[in-house]
Design an enzyme around this catalytic site. Structure first.
Site, short mmCIF file in Angstrom:
data_model
loop_
_atom_site.label_atom_id
_atom_site.label_comp_id
_atom_site.label_asym_id
_atom_site.label_seq_id
_atom_site.Cartn_x
_atom_site.Cartn_y
_atom_site.Cartn_z
N ASP A 1 -55.37 49.73 24.95
CA ASP A 1 -54.20 49.88 24.08
C ASP A 1 -52.97 49.95 24.99
O ASP A 1 -53.05 50.48 26.10
CB ASP A 1 -54.32 51.17 23.27
CG ASP A 1 -53.22 51.32 22.23
OD1 ASP A 1 -53.48 51.03 21.05
OD2 ASP A 1 -52.09 51.72 22.61
N HIS B 1 -50.41 51.69 24.91
CA HIS B 1 -49.94 53.06 25.17
C HIS B 1 -51.03 53.83 25.93
O HIS B 1 -52.22 53.62 25.69
CB HIS B 1 -49.62 53.77 23.85
CG HIS B 1 -48.61 53.05 23.02
ND1 HIS B 1 -48.96 52.18 22.01
CD2 HIS B 1 -47.26 53.05 23.08
CE1 HIS B 1 -47.85 51.68 21.46
NE2 HIS B 1 -46.81 52.19 22.10
N HIS C 1 -54.35 59.19 20.97
CA HIS C 1 -53.29 60.15 21.33
C HIS C 1 -53.61 61.58 20.90
O HIS C 1 -52.93 62.52 21.32
CB HIS C 1 -51.96 59.75 20.71
CG HIS C 1 -51.42 58.44 21.22
ND1 HIS C 1 -51.19 58.20 22.55
CD2 HIS C 1 -51.07 57.30 20.57
CE1 HIS C 1 -50.73 56.96 22.71
NE2 HIS C 1 -50.66 56.39 21.52
ZN ZN Z 1 -50.82 51.75 21.10
#
Ligand code: ZN
Length: 314
Positions: A164, A166, A127
């Site tokens: 992942d 996300h 991220h």
């Molecule tokens: Zn994640």
């Protein structure tokens, strides 16, 4: 079949995110203890990484961003963003060690041995954008690794597959206009951070080298297999990467508390097989897999074990 090397440094346990935070030291502590109890542990090589040098991190992050992070942490502040990227005085070293592990992974995978490598470090990285900490992530380790491979070893085409749960907004942002790095993400959608629509495909020269596979909540192996077959494998085959990096998050497991997918530990073995097969003809280096998320302790341990068994057979 390549030798599998496991990268870990106990100082990442000192990265303290505070009470009740899902990205806690117990994640990798439990994972390492679990793997030590299996026959896999003695079958792997083990290496301790060093901190990533600043110039490797400035290849993907801006200098002002890295200076701000270092200063903020040194000042004793405990939050890097307006969300939940919590830090303590040991966090800067932990983040640099995790980036250094991904770089060591490249050295081992691109060196003569062509080893497959797994980095069991924290905090996660996908991220983190070029100038922003986000979602527990400070330094984008897979991005640092990809650039290190290109600069040090002259690797032309790098594929990053991110399963992942996300979306890896940071990795996407860093390589959005870069045709030399294929970024492929499978993620729950809608879900935080909200990015990763199927129509987001990169821009400029990098148009087409971002491939987003958003999947609805509740998706299980069938939906994932279909996305691999229809989107991921064709993208990898036509790109023909010399190096494959996996952003290996395990939070799409059905027991994970942060998402709503329906995978089992075995699912991650299947993914490992599929990306290995799709790239086996074009790769000139070993596969570098880097731990991202995964927040149920038992699910994380069993999923990583399955992933590593497939990786050592690849
Ligand atoms: Zn994640």
């Amino acid at each position: 079949m390549s030798r599998l090397t496991f990268l870990y440094h106990p100082d990442v346990l000192l990265h303290d995110t505070g009470a009740g935070h899902p990205e806690r030291r117990l994640r990798v502590e439990t994972l390492v203890a679990h793997l030590m109890s299996t026959d896999l542990w003695s079958a792997m090589d083990h290496r301790r990484p060093e901190e990533a040098p600043l110039e490797a991190m400035t290849a993907v992050h801006t200098s002002p961003y890295l200076e701000t992070v270092e200063r903020t942490i040194a000042n004793g502040e405990t939050l890097l963003d307006d969300g939940d990227t919590r830090v303590c005085p040991a966090s800067w070293r932990a983040a640099r060690l995790a980036a250094g592990a991904a770089m060591l992974g490249i050295d081992l995978a691109c060196g003569g041995e062509r080893a497959h490598v797994f980095s069991a470090m924290r905090p996660p990285g996908h991220h983190a954008e070029s100038s922003r900490a986000m979602g527990f992530c400070i330094v984008n380790h897979v991005a640092v690794a990809a650039r290190h491979a290109q600069r040090r070893y002259g690797i032309g085409r790098v594929a990053i597959v991110d399963w992942d749960v996300h979306h890896g907004n940071g990795t996407e942002e860093i390589f959005w206009r870069d045709p030399s790095v294929l970024y492929v993400s499978l993620h729950q959608y809608p879900l935080w951070p909200g990015t990763g629509a199927a129509s987001d495909a990169g821009d400029g020269d990098g148009r087409g080298t971002t491939v987003n596979c958003p999947l609805p909540p509740g998706s299980g192996e069938q939906a994932y297999e279909r996305a691999f077959r229809e989107r991921v494998v064709p993208a990898l085959t036509s790109f023909g990467p010399e190096l494959l990096i996996i952003s290996a998050g395990f939070d799409a497991h059905r027991d994970d508390p942060l998402a709503n997918m329906d995978l089992r530990a075995e699912s991650f073995g299947r993914f490992t097989q599929m990306v290995g097969e799709a790239t086996s003809r074009s790769l000139s280096a070993g596969i570098v897999s880097v731990l991202e998320g995964g927040y149920d302790l038992r699910a994380l341990s069993s999923s990583v074990e399955v992933h590593l068994r497939e990786l050592s057979a690849a």
